[in-house]
Design an enzyme around this catalytic site. Structure first.
Site, PDB file in Angstrom:
ATOM      1  N   GLN A 196      25.421   9.969  41.350  1.00 33.67           N
ATOM      2  CA  GLN A 196      23.969  10.047  41.521  1.00 33.67           C
ATOM      3  C   GLN A 196      23.353   8.670  41.276  1.00 33.67           C
ATOM      4  OE1 GLN A 196      22.201  13.829  39.636  1.00 33.67           O
ATOM      5  NE2 GLN A 196      24.206  13.646  38.682  1.00 33.67           N
ATOM      6  N   HIS A 242      22.522   9.484  45.987  1.00 32.73           N
ATOM      7  CA  HIS A 242      21.099   9.132  45.919  1.00 32.73           C
ATOM      8  C   HIS A 242      20.830   7.725  46.430  1.00 32.73           C
ATOM      9  CE1 HIS A 242      20.479  12.389  42.577  1.00 32.73           C
ATOM     10  NE2 HIS A 242      20.711  12.903  43.782  1.00 32.73           N
ATOM     11  N   CYS A 267      11.406   1.486  61.249  1.00 28.93           N
ATOM     12  CA  CYS A 267      12.468   1.448  62.280  1.00 28.93           C
ATOM     13  C   CYS A 267      13.861   1.387  61.675  1.00 28.93           C
ATOM     14  CB  CYS A 267      12.235   0.251  63.207  1.00 28.93           C
ATOM     15  SG  CYS A 267      12.642  -1.337  62.452  1.00 28.93           S
ATOM     16  N   CYS A 284       9.320  -4.704  63.737  1.00 24.85           N
ATOM     17  CA  CYS A 284       8.182  -3.816  64.045  1.00 24.85           C
ATOM     18  C   CYS A 284       7.028  -3.984  63.066  1.00 24.85           C
ATOM     19  CB  CYS A 284       8.655  -2.354  64.041  1.00 24.85           C
ATOM     20  SG  CYS A 284       8.873  -1.701  62.371  1.00 24.85           S
ATOM     21  N   GLY A 307      28.086  11.993  32.212  1.00 20.08           N
ATOM     22  CA  GLY A 307      26.782  11.341  32.031  1.00 20.08           C
ATOM     23  C   GLY A 307      25.679  11.824  32.930  1.00 20.08           C
ATOM     24  N   SER A 328      22.540  14.944  33.235  1.00 20.56           N
ATOM     25  CA  SER A 328      21.847  16.061  32.574  1.00 20.56           C
ATOM     26  C   SER A 328      21.989  17.331  33.396  1.00 20.56           C
ATOM     27  CB  SER A 328      20.365  15.711  32.402  1.00 20.56           C
ATOM     28  OG  SER A 328      19.807  15.389  33.674  1.00 20.56           O
ATOM     29  N   PRO A 344      27.786  12.729  25.471  1.00 18.57           N
ATOM     30  CA  PRO A 344      27.592  12.889  24.019  1.00 18.57           C
ATOM     31  C   PRO A 344      26.720  14.101  23.681  1.00 18.57           C
ATOM     32  CG  PRO A 344      26.940  10.682  24.743  1.00 18.57           C
ATOM     33  CD  PRO A 344      27.272  11.456  25.960  1.00 18.57           C
TER      34      PRO A 344
HETATM   35  N1  APR Z   1      27.937   8.315  28.072  1.00 23.65           N
HETATM   36  C1  APR Z   1      27.857   9.496  28.748  1.00 23.65           C
HETATM   37  N2  APR Z   1      26.703  10.172  28.954  1.00 23.65           N
HETATM   38  C2  APR Z   1      25.583   9.626  28.443  1.00 23.65           C
HETATM   39  C3  APR Z   1      25.569   8.402  27.730  1.00 23.65           C
HETATM   40  C4  APR Z   1      26.807   7.746  27.567  1.00 23.65           C
HETATM   41  N3  APR Z   1      26.910   6.583  26.894  1.00 23.65           N
HETATM   42  N4  APR Z   1      24.289   8.139  27.359  1.00 23.65           N
HETATM   43  C5  APR Z   1      23.518   9.152  27.841  1.00 23.65           C
HETATM   44  N5  APR Z   1      24.299  10.047  28.463  1.00 23.65           N
HETATM   45  C6  APR Z   1      23.895  11.292  29.135  1.00 23.65           C
HETATM   46  C7  APR Z   1      22.677  11.966  28.555  1.00 23.65           C
HETATM   47  O1  APR Z   1      23.071  12.837  27.492  1.00 23.65           O
HETATM   48  C8  APR Z   1      22.160  12.749  29.760  1.00 23.65           C
HETATM   49  O2  APR Z   1      22.772  14.041  29.822  1.00 23.65           O
HETATM   50  O3  APR Z   1      23.537  10.938  30.452  1.00 23.65           O
HETATM   51  C9  APR Z   1      22.642  11.927  30.946  1.00 23.65           C
HETATM   52  C10 APR Z   1      21.531  11.212  31.675  1.00 23.65           C
HETATM   53  O4  APR Z   1      20.723  12.190  32.264  1.00 23.65           O
HETATM   54  P1  APR Z   1      19.570  11.720  33.267  1.00 23.65           P
HETATM   55  O5  APR Z   1      18.837  10.577  32.701  1.00 23.65           O
HETATM   56  O6  APR Z   1      18.840  12.974  33.664  1.00 23.65           O
HETATM   57  O7  APR Z   1      20.371  11.140  34.515  1.00 23.65           O
HETATM   58  P2  APR Z   1      20.967  11.930  35.719  1.00 23.65           P
HETATM   59  O8  APR Z   1      21.500  13.259  35.315  1.00 23.65           O
HETATM   60  O9  APR Z   1      21.890  11.007  36.431  1.00 23.65           O
HETATM   61  O10 APR Z   1      19.687  12.140  36.659  1.00 23.65           O
HETATM   62  C11 APR Z   1      19.959  12.677  37.921  1.00 23.65           C
HETATM   63  O11 APR Z   1      17.739  12.421  38.580  1.00 23.65           O
HETATM   64  O12 APR Z   1      15.853  11.447  38.653  1.00 23.65           O
HETATM   65  C12 APR Z   1      16.938  11.641  39.402  1.00 23.65           C
HETATM   66  O13 APR Z   1      17.795  10.289  41.106  1.00 23.65           O
HETATM   67  C13 APR Z   1      17.676  10.380  39.717  1.00 23.65           C
HETATM   68  O14 APR Z   1      20.040  10.185  39.966  1.00 23.65           O
HETATM   69  C14 APR Z   1      19.021  10.615  39.078  1.00 23.65           C
HETATM   70  C15 APR Z   1      19.045  12.111  38.918  1.00 23.65           C
END
Ligand code: APR
Length: 241
Positions: free
Chosen positions: A87, A105, A116, A146, A183, A185, A210
């Site tokens: 992502q 993404h 264009c 364009c 990593g 959410s 984590p």
């Molecule tokens: N190692 C592993 N995971 C980690 C670390 C780390 N050092 N630090 C933070 N995290 C985890 C957090 O616990 C969280 O679950 O990474 C995750 C980050 O979540 P988001 O910030 O929501 O990122 P993501 O899930 O990639 O978001 C998805 O949302 O807004 C859109 O396009 C955007 O690609 C993005 C998408």
């Protein structure tokens, strides 16, 4: 062995790239990223949005891949067929040496004409950046063909994912022996539906994060570890298996 590694912003956190849900800093601190990363925001204030992506592109070019990116690339060198389905819009997987990276993404370090689709060489989004850490508004360049405005090569909220990356991710899952989710959410679909699809196919799904996430209830294993610690451990376990 064939592995799919699904990565989110947490994968790049240890490289110093703030995750998507970290609070923004500098000029952007007062904005909600989900409101900036939209076609409407760009139409409403192209200088603000283009300036934000130029600031993010400068940030990504200043950092390095971390041990987690390196561990995924090492798995390939150890003979494991790895498809990274990310992502993330940075190029850290590629710079670490991963050869099959599918960006659901889009790409932060690429831009194109919003009308264009023309690109420019050198790409204006990676031009030297004078906005400092605070960031600044910056007028996007106009297309030589364009005279449309240039936009970042990322997928904005409300936009469709690139077909080629999505179908590459799906076919990688169909071939995979296992899936690792790192990593993320698990809040943003359709990317967040991929681990569930893997489980439905009977694949073993390991989550490295984590914290718990929206996916944790539906994975086989959750290692409450950072990307670098978890992926380094996984690469070692696969190497000695
Ligand atoms: N190692 C592993 N995971 C980690 C670390 C780390 N050092 N630090 C933070 N995290 C985890 C957090 O616990 C969280 O679950 O990474 C995750 C980050 O979540 P988001 O910030 O929501 O990122 P993501 O899930 O990639 O978001 C998805 O949302 O807004 C859109 O396009 C955007 O690609 C993005 C998408």
């Amino acid at each position: 062995m064939r592995l799919v590694v699904l990565t989110g912003a947490g994968m790049s956190a240890e490289s110093g790239v703030p995750t998507f849900r970290d609070a923004l800093t500098g000029l952007w601190a007062r904005f909600d990223p989900e409101r900036l990363a939209t076609p409407e925001a760009f139409r409403r204030d192209p200088d603000l949005v283009w300036g934000w992506y130029r600031w993010r592109a400068a940030q990504v070019q200043r950092v390095q891949p971390n041990a987690g990116h390196a561990a995924i690339a090492a798995m390939e060198r150890d003979g494991i067929e790895v498809d990274v389905v990310t992502q993330n819009v940075d190029d850290l997987h590629e710079r670490a040496g991963s050869t099959r990276v599918h960006h659901l993404h889009g790409h932060l370090l690429q831009s194109r004409c919003i009308d264009c689709g023309a690109t420019a060489e050198p790409d204006p989004i990676v031009a030297p950046y004078e906005g400092g850490d605070e960031g600044r508004h910056e007028a996007p360049p106009r297309c030589a063909r364009c005279s449309g405005l240039f936009r970042p090569g990322v997928v904005w909220f409300g936009e469709a994912l690139p077909d080629d990356a999505w179908s590459a991710g799906i076919s990688a899952l169909e071939r995979a022996d296992g899936v690792v989710v790192v990593g993320t959410s698990g809040l943003v679909h359709p990317a967040a539906s991929l681990p569930g699809l893997a489980r439905w196919r009977g694949l073993h799904v390991l989550e490295i994060n984590p914290q718990t996430s929206a996916l944790t209830h539906d994975v086989d294993e959750h290692w409450a570890m950072t990307a670098s610690a978890g992926l380094t451990r996984l690469a070692e376990e696969l190497r000695s298996a």
